[in-house]
Design an enzyme around this catalytic site. Structure first.
Site, PDB file in Angstrom:
ATOM      1  N   THR A 134       0.822  -1.206   0.000  1.00 41.76           N
ATOM      2  CA  THR A 134       0.000   0.000   0.000  1.00 41.76           C
ATOM      3  C   THR A 134       0.858   1.260   0.000  1.00 41.76           C
ATOM      4  O   THR A 134       1.993   1.244   0.482  1.00 41.76           O
ATOM      5  CB  THR A 134      -0.898  -0.024   1.263  1.00 41.76           C
ATOM      6  N   GLU A 136       0.245   3.563   1.924  1.00 39.75           N
ATOM      7  CA  GLU A 136       0.188   4.085   3.299  1.00 39.75           C
ATOM      8  C   GLU A 136       1.514   3.892   4.034  1.00 39.75           C
ATOM      9  O   GLU A 136       1.756   4.526   5.062  1.00 39.75           O
ATOM     10  CB  GLU A 136      -0.985   3.451   4.058  1.00 39.75           C
ATOM     11  N   TYR A 161      -1.679  -0.483  10.921  1.00 36.08           N
ATOM     12  CA  TYR A 161      -1.811  -1.152   9.611  1.00 36.08           C
ATOM     13  C   TYR A 161      -0.626  -0.823   8.720  1.00 36.08           C
ATOM     14  O   TYR A 161       0.060  -1.722   8.204  1.00 36.08           O
ATOM     15  CB  TYR A 161      -3.127  -0.729   8.926  1.00 36.08           C
TER      16      TYR A 161
HETATM   17  P1  NAD Z   1      -9.336  -7.583   2.137  1.00 36.70           P
HETATM   18  O1  NAD Z   1      -9.359  -7.262   3.591  1.00 36.70           O
HETATM   19  O2  NAD Z   1     -10.579  -7.361   1.322  1.00 36.70           O
HETATM   20  O3  NAD Z   1      -8.924  -9.112   1.908  1.00 36.70           O
HETATM   21  C1  NAD Z   1      -7.893  -9.715   2.610  1.00 36.70           C
HETATM   22  C2  NAD Z   1      -7.971 -11.219   2.347  1.00 36.70           C
HETATM   23  O4  NAD Z   1      -6.886 -11.833   3.068  1.00 36.70           O
HETATM   24  C3  NAD Z   1      -9.265 -11.868   2.838  1.00 36.70           C
HETATM   25  O5  NAD Z   1      -9.767 -12.752   1.873  1.00 36.70           O
HETATM   26  C4  NAD Z   1      -8.827 -12.618   4.096  1.00 36.70           C
HETATM   27  O6  NAD Z   1      -9.609 -13.778   4.361  1.00 36.70           O
HETATM   28  C5  NAD Z   1      -7.400 -12.984   3.746  1.00 36.70           C
HETATM   29  N1  NAD Z   1      -6.584 -13.205   4.954  1.00 36.70           N
HETATM   30  C6  NAD Z   1      -6.475 -12.399   6.037  1.00 36.70           C
HETATM   31  N2  NAD Z   1      -5.683 -12.974   6.964  1.00 36.70           N
HETATM   32  C7  NAD Z   1      -5.237 -14.154   6.444  1.00 36.70           C
HETATM   33  C8  NAD Z   1      -4.387 -15.170   6.915  1.00 36.70           C
HETATM   34  N3  NAD Z   1      -3.838 -15.113   8.128  1.00 36.70           N
HETATM   35  N4  NAD Z   1      -4.138 -16.235   6.109  1.00 36.70           N
HETATM   36  C9  NAD Z   1      -4.701 -16.316   4.868  1.00 36.70           C
HETATM   37  N5  NAD Z   1      -5.554 -15.377   4.388  1.00 36.70           N
HETATM   38  C10 NAD Z   1      -5.825 -14.310   5.155  1.00 36.70           C
HETATM   39  O7  NAD Z   1      -8.119  -6.764   1.542  1.00 36.70           O
HETATM   40  P2  NAD Z   1      -7.984  -5.979   0.167  1.00 36.70           P
HETATM   41  O8  NAD Z   1      -8.566  -4.633   0.322  1.00 36.70           O
HETATM   42  O9  NAD Z   1      -8.439  -6.852  -0.939  1.00 36.70           O
HETATM   43  O10 NAD Z   1      -6.403  -5.802   0.113  1.00 36.70           O
HETATM   44  C11 NAD Z   1      -5.585  -6.851  -0.422  1.00 36.70           C
HETATM   45  C12 NAD Z   1      -4.136  -6.452  -0.312  1.00 36.70           C
HETATM   46  O11 NAD Z   1      -3.911  -5.229  -1.020  1.00 36.70           O
HETATM   47  C13 NAD Z   1      -3.672  -6.199   1.123  1.00 36.70           C
HETATM   48  O12 NAD Z   1      -2.377  -6.715   1.252  1.00 36.70           O
HETATM   49  C14 NAD Z   1      -3.675  -4.681   1.250  1.00 36.70           C
HETATM   50  O13 NAD Z   1      -2.701  -4.245   2.169  1.00 36.70           O
HETATM   51  C15 NAD Z   1      -3.329  -4.269  -0.162  1.00 36.70           C
HETATM   52  N6  NAD Z   1      -3.866  -2.951  -0.587  1.00 36.70           N
HETATM   53  C16 NAD Z   1      -5.198  -2.657  -0.410  1.00 36.70           C
HETATM   54  C17 NAD Z   1      -5.707  -1.435  -0.867  1.00 36.70           C
HETATM   55  C18 NAD Z   1      -7.165  -1.086  -0.734  1.00 36.70           C
HETATM   56  O14 NAD Z   1      -7.549   0.057  -1.035  1.00 36.70           O
HETATM   57  N7  NAD Z   1      -8.033  -1.992  -0.319  1.00 36.70           N
HETATM   58  C19 NAD Z   1      -4.840  -0.516  -1.461  1.00 36.70           C
HETATM   59  C20 NAD Z   1      -3.476  -0.860  -1.617  1.00 36.70           C
HETATM   60  C21 NAD Z   1      -3.014  -2.088  -1.184  1.00 36.70           C
HETATM   61  P1  TYD Z   2     -10.863   3.892   4.372  1.00 31.54           P
HETATM   62  O1  TYD Z   2     -11.820   3.437   3.318  1.00 31.54           O
HETATM   63  O2  TYD Z   2     -10.948   3.281   5.729  1.00 31.54           O
HETATM   64  O3  TYD Z   2      -9.394   3.745   3.751  1.00 31.54           O
HETATM   65  P2  TYD Z   2      -7.956   4.260   4.323  1.00 31.54           P
HETATM   66  O4  TYD Z   2      -8.095   4.592   5.753  1.00 31.54           O
HETATM   67  O5  TYD Z   2      -7.095   3.056   4.108  1.00 31.54           O
HETATM   68  O6  TYD Z   2      -7.595   5.419   3.459  1.00 31.54           O
HETATM   69  O7  TYD Z   2     -11.026   5.456   4.560  1.00 31.54           O
HETATM   70  C1  TYD Z   2     -10.897   6.371   3.476  1.00 31.54           C
HETATM   71  C2  TYD Z   2     -11.012   7.767   4.036  1.00 31.54           C
HETATM   72  O8  TYD Z   2     -12.341   7.957   4.528  1.00 31.54           O
HETATM   73  C3  TYD Z   2     -10.092   8.019   5.216  1.00 31.54           C
HETATM   74  O9  TYD Z   2      -9.622   9.369   5.164  1.00 31.54           O
HETATM   75  C4  TYD Z   2     -10.996   7.837   6.429  1.00 31.54           C
HETATM   76  C5  TYD Z   2     -12.352   8.297   5.928  1.00 31.54           C
HETATM   77  N1  TYD Z   2     -13.511   7.619   6.531  1.00 31.54           N
HETATM   78  C6  TYD Z   2     -14.554   8.373   7.082  1.00 31.54           C
HETATM   79  O10 TYD Z   2     -14.538   9.614   7.085  1.00 31.54           O
HETATM   80  N2  TYD Z   2     -15.611   7.697   7.632  1.00 31.54           N
HETATM   81  C7  TYD Z   2     -15.686   6.340   7.648  1.00 31.54           C
HETATM   82  O11 TYD Z   2     -16.678   5.767   8.195  1.00 31.54           O
HETATM   83  C8  TYD Z   2     -14.610   5.581   7.059  1.00 31.54           C
HETATM   84  C9  TYD Z   2     -14.639   4.077   7.065  1.00 31.54           C
HETATM   85  C10 TYD Z   2     -13.547   6.269   6.508  1.00 31.54           C
END
Ligand code: NAD
Ligand code: TYD
Length: 355
Positions: A134, A136, A161
């Site tokens: 990420t 972040e 995180y």
């Molecule tokens: P998510 O929370 O939707 O999915 C995570 C998955 O990992 C789930 O299916 C969960 O069951 C599995 N998991 C969790 N713990 C586990 C364990 N101990 N063993 C095996 N499986 C396990 O996450 P996401 O939003 O799809 O993100 C996927 C990846 O991308 C993460 O590594 C996250 O850091 C990264 N990422 C996410 C975003 C975003 O905006 N969502 C952005 C950049 C990077």
């Molecule tokens: P989020 O979807 O949790 O992603 P991240 O914290 O990884 O960026 O949040 C996106 C933005 O929205 C973040 O600035 C926090 C804000 N936010 C709210 O204002 N209210 C909410 O209920 C949530 C979940 C997030």
């Protein structure tokens, strides 16, 4: 790598993982795609219902924190590639329960690296460990400044995180440096799209608007995020996996910065139109609440390296992507209801346990 690749995707039942698995299963019929997932609250195999019977797809329920199990699975399967997405991914949960983030994101990643190193036994030809991370990890940018995260930005994570993801990035690089493990890392901005668990901003607010519940805006709503459509992230991962350079990092983003409050107002406007509600009725649900502890102010990615080097770029404009996302949630109210009620947890037992 030989043409017939066996790839383990960890976290394939989650939001981004399910889009990636679908893309790979459909695009590469000659590959074998193994989805390895523990099925935490964030894992939902219903996300992959359309491809679950594909002959080049397999699901295995495993916990990446269980080293012995992961190692023996890798030794048995001898995968060519690992694309590692499994993680605890929600910042708010990391504030209340940091330890599970440290276990899954740090210990789990270390286990996968060790298992890959031991199963490949230094014969790394055609092998690749891809860590999906990420933006972040880079901390927080200032509002109103023309600065961006890129591949050279120093790490400065601020939440449990992001610190756990930063630590896992460092471990991946350490395994490359120390043991020669072939790796790539990508650091992506905020994703949105279908199948996202309704705890993150966009799906939570879509669900709340549908239910006419308050929309909890943290602080003043002026924090900025750089949003990317999830299918564009999946295509970037596919591109990096196949064309990326061993040892490199790629920053992925949408050149699409939005202040939370502006994004929320656009979402409200689109939802009013689609639900045929009076203009501005959803906006009335906006409720300013206490800010998130340590809330990062601004994330923004300069994605010019991947665009130039690998010729990847996002394909969908934000308004169109947001509109498609809302349409998906409106057409999949059953998915949303099963996720909010917890019924989705039974999908594995009902569809897989006796296979
Ligand atoms: P998510 O929370 O939707 O999915 C995570 C998955 O990992 C789930 O299916 C969960 O069951 C599995 N998991 C969790 N713990 C586990 C364990 N101990 N063993 C095996 N499986 C396990 O996450 P996401 O939003 O799809 O993100 C996927 C990846 O991308 C993460 O590594 C996250 O850091 C990264 N990422 C996410 C975003 C975003 O905006 N969502 C952005 C950049 C990077
Ligand atoms: P989020 O979807 O949790 O992603 P991240 O914290 O990884 O960026 O949040 C996106 C933005 O929205 C973040 O600035 C926090 C804000 N936010 C709210 O204002 N209210 C909410 O209920 C949530 C979940 C997030």
């Amino acid at each position: 790598m030989s043409d017939r690749k066996k790839i383990i995707v960890t976290g394939g039942a989650g939001f981004i993982g399910s889009h990636l698995v679908r893309l790979m299963v459909n695009k590469y019929p000659h590959y074998e795609i193994i989805n390895l997932d523990k099925l935490t609250y964030a894992g939902n195999l219903a996300n992959l219902q359309d491809i679950e019977s594909s002959t080049n797809y397999r699901f295995v329920k495993k916990d990446i924190v269980d080293f012995e199990d992961i190692k023996s699975f890798f030794l048995e399967e001898q995968p060519d590639g690992i694309i590692h997405l499994a993680a605890e991914s929600h910042v708010d949960r990391s504030i209340t329960d940091p330890l599970s983030f440290i276990n899954t994101n740090l210990v789990g990643t270390a286990n996968l690296l060790l298992a890959a190193r031991d199963c490949w036994k230094e014969d790394y030809k055609g092998k690749l460990f891809y860590h999906v991370s990420t933006d972040e990890v880079f901390g927080s940018l200032d509002l109103g400044e023309e600065t961006f995260f890129d591949e050279q930005t120093a790490y400065d994570p601020k939440s449990p995180y992001s610190a756990s993801k930063a630590g896992s990035d460092h471990l991946v690089r350490a395994f490359h440096h120390t043991y020669g493990l072939p790796i790539v890392i990508s650091n992506c901005s905020n994703n949105y799209g279908a199948y996202q668990f309704p705890e993150k901003l966009i799906p939570l607010f879509i669900n709340n608007i549908l239910q006419e519940k308050p929309l909890p805006v943290y602080g003043e709503g002026i924090n900025v995020r750089d949003w990317l459509y999830v299918e564009d992230h999946a295509s970037a991962i596919d591109t990096i996996f196949h064309k990326g350079t061993n040892g490199k990092t790629y920053a992925i983003g949408g050149h699409n910065e939005w202040r939370n409050i502006d994004l929320i107002k656009l979402l409200c406007e689109l939802m009013d139109e689609k639900l045929e509600r009076a203009p501005k009725s959803s906006e009335q649900l906006i409720t300013y609440v206490t800010d998130r502890a340590g809330h990062d102010m601004r994330y923004a990615i300069d994605a010019s390296f991947i665009e130039k080097e690998l010729r990847w770029k996002p394909s969908i404009q934000f308004r169109e992507g947001l509109s498609k996302t809302i349409d998906w949630y409106l057409s999949n109210k059953e998915w949303l209801a099963s996720v909010t009620s917890g019924a989705y947890m039974k999908y594995y037992e009902d569809h897989y346990a006796n296979r």
